[in-house]
Design an enzyme around this catalytic site. Structure first.
Site: not given
Length: 325
Positions: A147, A176, A190, A192
């Site tokens: 990534y 984020n 978040v 999770n």
């Protein structure tokens, strides 16, 4: 004949892509949504499927695409560790081959094109907060490299097309971002924390929880992307888009449990490989160039996000799948 501005959104059924699609439709654009539905979900765009200015194409951007558009937002790529580590070779192909294909399209139709890059190009930063001039500290052979390096290569391609072919490019480095329509199984901190708190399960914090993140609410982020696309040809970026307010992962866990009113306990596990210790954007350039900064407080954004997941978990099928997982 289409008189409206025709906008292609790759990854348009994903978390960010679907919110961007909503914003563009509200702004009067004709939106062509392209998604292969690896992480994108039909439910994210079901409210606009019958919209007269919306069109959906199921397509993987690692293969060329031939359409007529005025602007391209390239958002296609699995963006959470759970998803991009599932097929790392395909993740790199999506970033690199995908960039080549959308840049080739932009060149053919003379479209303005925006790349949704990422704060992951900075890796585990030594410089703090991160400015756009920082070159990063990335492990090129680690588990996250598919990534991180894929996105770095995509930026290289964008700037080479700009220099070599005079394309109108825009590069946004997204930090984020959270909000409704996050995938419940994406493994991001978040979603999770919220899902586990709602299910009454342990909330897992990796390491000591002192690692920091800066969380930007999705509506603020989308506004930044739209403002960047609207800039003149001389503005290429890269521009950091994110929230400069920093909080620790442990603080986020505690806040989430309190907001949900859950009895979940915080449990610590071993730190994940190459997990950045600190992450916070310097958005001075975005403030100057776009007159942009996030408007949503973390508490308010989390309330909206919790409400979304509460509704999602109200579906017995979704709830049973998450409990089984």
């Amino acid at each position: 004949m289409h008189l409206e501005r025709r906008v292609l959104v790759t990854g348009g059924a994903g978390f960010l892509g679907s919110h961007l699609t909503d914003r563009l439709l509200n702004d009067g654009a004709y939106v062509l949504c392209v998604d292969n539905f690896f992480t994108g979900q039909k439910s994210n765009i079901e409210d606009v499927l019958s919209h007269p200015r919306f069109e959906l194409i199921r397509h993987d951007i690692t293969f060329p695409l031939y359409v007529e558009v005025d602007e391209i937002y390239n958002l296609a790529c699995p963006a959470s560790p759970v998803h991009y580590k599932f097929d790392p070779v395909q993740t790199t192909k999506t970033s690199v081959h995908g960039a080549i294909n959308v840049l080739g399209l932009a060149k053919r139709v003379k479209a303005k094109i925006l790349q949704a890059s990422t704060s992951e190009v900075y890796g585990d930063p030594i410089s703090h907060p991160q400015t756009e001039d920082y070159w990063g500290n990335v492990n090129p052979i680690g588990m996250r490299a598919c990534y991180d390096e894929g996105k770095r290569c995509a930026e290289t391609l964008f700037f080479d097309y700009w220099r070599q072919h005079k394309l109108q490019i825009k590069v946004a480095r997204i930090f984020n971002t959270y909000g409704p329509r996050m995938h419940p199984n994406d493994g991001r901190v978040v979603s999770n924390f919220i899902v586990n708190a709602l299910l009454g399960r342990d909330v897992i914090v990796y390491g000591d929880g002192a690692q920091t993140r800066s969380f930007c609410y999705v509506d603020d982020l989308i506004d930044g992307l739209v403002r960047l696309m609207a800039t003149g040809a001389t503005i290429t970026g890269p521009l950091n888009l994110g929230n400069p307010t920093e909080c620790t992962v442990l603080e986020l866990a505690e806040t989430t449990i309190k907001l949900v009113g859950s009895k979940s306990k915080i449990v610590r596990r071993e730190k994940a490989e190459d997990d950045p210790r600190r992450r916070r954007p310097d958005i001075t350039r975005a403030q100057q160039v776009l007159d942009w900064k996030p408007q949503t407080e973390l508490q308010d954004g989390l309330k909206h996000t919790v409400a979304y997941f509460e509704q999602l978990l109200g579906d017995p099928l979704v709830r049973s799948r998450l409990l089984a997982g």
